[in-house]
Write a protein that holds these residues in place. Structure first.
Motif, PDB file in Angstrom:
ATOM      1  N   PHE A 116      -3.359  -6.352   6.622  1.00  0.00           N
ATOM      2  CA  PHE A 116      -4.780  -6.341   6.973  1.00  0.00           C
ATOM      3  C   PHE A 116      -5.413  -7.642   6.485  1.00  0.00           C
ATOM      4  CE2 PHE A 116      -9.276  -5.280   6.287  1.00  0.00           C
ATOM      5  CZ  PHE A 116      -9.587  -4.748   7.526  1.00  0.00           C
ATOM      6  N   MET A 156      -0.842   2.241   9.523  1.00  0.00           N
ATOM      7  CA  MET A 156      -2.029   1.414   9.669  1.00  0.00           C
ATOM      8  C   MET A 156      -3.226   2.243  10.127  1.00  0.00           C
ATOM      9  SD  MET A 156      -0.303  -2.079  11.208  1.00  0.00           S
ATOM     10  CE  MET A 156      -1.764  -3.097  11.117  1.00  0.00           C
ATOM     11  N   ALA A 166      -4.339   4.266   7.097  1.00  0.00           N
ATOM     12  CA  ALA A 166      -5.053   3.407   6.151  1.00  0.00           C
ATOM     13  C   ALA A 166      -6.452   3.089   6.674  1.00  0.00           C
ATOM     14  CB  ALA A 166      -4.272   2.119   5.918  1.00  0.00           C
ATOM     15  N   ASN A 224     -10.006   4.095   4.865  1.00  0.00           N
ATOM     16  CA  ASN A 224     -10.755   2.953   4.340  1.00  0.00           C
ATOM     17  C   ASN A 224     -11.952   2.595   5.225  1.00  0.00           C
ATOM     18  OD1 ASN A 224      -9.224   1.561   1.885  1.00  0.00           O
ATOM     19  ND2 ASN A 224      -7.666   2.328   3.307  1.00  0.00           N
ATOM     20  N   GLN A 245      -3.866  -8.247   3.035  1.00  0.00           N
ATOM     21  CA  GLN A 245      -3.608  -7.114   2.140  1.00  0.00           C
ATOM     22  C   GLN A 245      -2.486  -6.251   2.739  1.00  0.00           C
ATOM     23  OE1 GLN A 245      -6.626  -8.686  -0.113  1.00  0.00           O
ATOM     24  NE2 GLN A 245      -5.204  -7.060  -0.689  1.00  0.00           N
ATOM     25  N   ILE A 287      -0.406  -2.978   3.768  1.00  0.00           N
ATOM     26  CA  ILE A 287      -0.521  -1.558   4.109  1.00  0.00           C
ATOM     27  C   ILE A 287       0.883  -0.966   4.081  1.00  0.00           C
ATOM     28  CG2 ILE A 287      -1.076   0.103   5.933  1.00  0.00           C
ATOM     29  CD1 ILE A 287      -3.226  -1.833   6.913  1.00  0.00           C
ATOM     30  N   LEU A 345      -3.821   1.155   1.889  1.00  0.00           N
ATOM     31  CA  LEU A 345      -4.117  -0.254   1.718  1.00  0.00           C
ATOM     32  C   LEU A 345      -3.909  -0.624   0.256  1.00  0.00           C
ATOM     33  CD1 LEU A 345      -5.225  -2.763   3.273  1.00  0.00           C
ATOM     34  CD2 LEU A 345      -7.496  -2.088   2.462  1.00  0.00           C
TER      35      LEU A 345
END
Length: 494
Positions: free
Chosen positions: A261, A343, A346, A350, A394, A396, A406
């Protein structure tokens, strides 16, 4: 055309050059080739304007000491990072002694590290101080809620501040500011003089596949468009955000399920020399409730090209590039069948991060100043300008429950046979480079690392390697005093 190379390093940043320097110390005969797709090395995350330059040692970073559910302070990460950065300093000291690195002040300077909080966060900082200062690693930490004392440490914090506002700060004189780009360029210059080390800039590794016991890399020369193949026994992907797509192309099972990410950054840079000259510290605050760790605000004295600068930030942003000079297709092309679900999970978990990033993108300079005014109440917009910082990716990956999560940190992924290693993630990455490279060596050069010859050389480069400085005060004082002396840093014996 196919070339042979014992070791190939992809990416010309602090990670690859540190690994190259360590390998050349451990095995001078090693044949190493380094490929960088830009016109020079150290232009992405290692470049001085693209990172905070903080020698991360948990002296001031509050996100390394979270509060546990029982109200106590979790010091696990702080203790680990503190000793990991010490390994970096020890290696730099070794390199200075051997003229691999130049005068310490050309890449490392003493800058006090402070934590600073206001109002209802004061009890947390006091508890953090009381907890950390019990350890030898933080014994020299000072704490104060007194306006006059804090003004002595950092005068800008008190300019225009309400004298009745509750504030608190911790102070550590042993902090540092690091120019990781300068380290990269100095290591490049030294390594280039050694036999068996070759650097190729403007060369992009476009693919890599495993053939038997070797890796076959496709490399494109961007200056003339020609292509070649390179065979290597060991490959290290240390290209920052550029490591992730190559890791996916490698096809190693260990890469499955990982996602990336991207997050960008922006600084406010002070233009007023009078203000810059008043300040000599790196000051970290606490992220607002609901904001991610990447949003921790800090007011940083930097030494850039021998000149003192003052930065505040970072303000986060989002685009789909994995590198500052990458492609907008990086993120969408990274989504595969094996990582799409982590993904998505996450992303669902988030949503506050997404909202935070949208708000950050929409910030005007005037609204950015409101965050700066928490640190410097008297700060005026005319004295500051916005400047883009680096791009981070970042991680994941699946958590212990198998759900995509994440991650905020740095991680090394290695193939089962140790023939490939890839570095992913962000802070405190550069500060803990040497510790990370030791992990790469232990996983990928296991037999050599188990040998007495390499163990002796590692101890020569890293005197505190494998030892708990917390448990041996005499050794603690000896190691840190010697390193501080070579690097011209303050050290107070405990």
């Amino acid at each position: 055309m196919c070339e042979d190379s014992e070791i190939v390093l992809v990416g010309g940043g602090i990670m690859s050059f540190t690994l190259a320097a360590m390998l050349k110390e451990l095995k001078p005969s090693a044949e190493i080739s380094l490929y960088e797709m830009l016109e020079d090395v150290g232009l992405e995350s290692s470049m001085v304007w693209n990172n905070a330059g903080t020698g991360h040692q948990a002296l001031c970073e509050l996100n390394y000491t979270p509060k546990k559910s029982d109200g106590s302070i979790d010091t696990t990460k702080a203790f680990a990072i503190n000793q990991q950065y010490e390994l970096s300093k020890e290696f730099w000291a070794h390199c200075v002694k051997k003229n691999i690195l130049q005068t310490p002040s050309s890449f490392l300077n003493p800058v006090p590290h402070l934590s600073f909080v206001v109002d209802n966060i004061v009890p947390y900082l006091k508890l953090r101080y009381e907890t950390l200062s019990k350890s030898p690693l933080f014994r020299n930490m000072q704490y104060s809620q007194d306006h006059d004392q804090i003004k002595q440490w950092a005068p800008l914090l008190l300019e225009g501040r309400d004298p009745n506002q509750q504030i608190a700060a911790t102070y550590m004189a042993e902090g540092t500011d690091v120019d990781f780009g300068a380290i990269v360029h100095q290591l490049r210059d030294s390594l280039s003089r050694q036999k068996g080390f070759n650097i190729y800039v403007n060369h992009k590794v476009t693919n890599l596949t495993k053939e038997g016991n070797t890796w076959l890399l496709d490399v494109k020369d961007k200056t003339n468009g020609t292509a070649k193949q390179v065979k290597a026994k060991f490959v290290f992907l240390g290209a920052g955000g550029g490591s992730f797509p190559l890791l996916q192309k490698s096809g190693i099972p260990e890469s499955k399920g990982y996602g990336g990410f991207p997050v960008g950054g922006l600084w406010l840079v002070c233009k007023n020399r009078d203000i810059i000259d008043k300040h000599q510290a790196k000051i970290y605050g606490k992220a607002s409730i609901g904001d991610p760790p990447m949003s921790v605000p800090h007011l940083d004295t930097r030494i850039i090209d021998g000149k003192k600068e003052l930065l505040f930030g970072p303000y986060a942003g989002f685009n789909t590039k994995f590198l500052k000079r990458g492609s907008l297709l990086d993120f969408p092309l990274s989504i595969r069948a094996n990582n799409s679900m982590p993904m998505i999970q996450a992303g669902i978990d988030n949503v506050p991060l997404t909202i935070y990033l949208i708000k950050q993108i929409l910030l005007t300079n005037g609204r950015r100043m409101r965050k700066l005014n928490v640190f410097i109440p008297s700060a005026k917009l005319d004295d500051w300008k916005a400047k883009f910082a680096g791009q981070r990716v970042q991680i994941i990956k699946k958590d212990a429950q198998g759900r995509g999560s994440l991650q905020f940190g740095t991680e090394v992924i290695t193939s089962s046979d140790g023939s490939l290693a890839a570095l992913l993630g962000a802070s405190p990455g550069a500060s803990t480079t040497v510790n990370i490279m030791v992990q790469v060596l232990k996983r990928c050069f296991k037999d050599e690392m188990d040998s007495q010859e390499w163990q002796d050389k590692i101890r020569e480069m890293l005197p505190s390697y494998g030892r708990s400085l917390e448990e041996n005060i005499a050794h603690f004082n000896e190691c840190r005093a010697q390193t501080a002396s070579i690097l011209n840093l303050p050290f107070k014996e405990i």
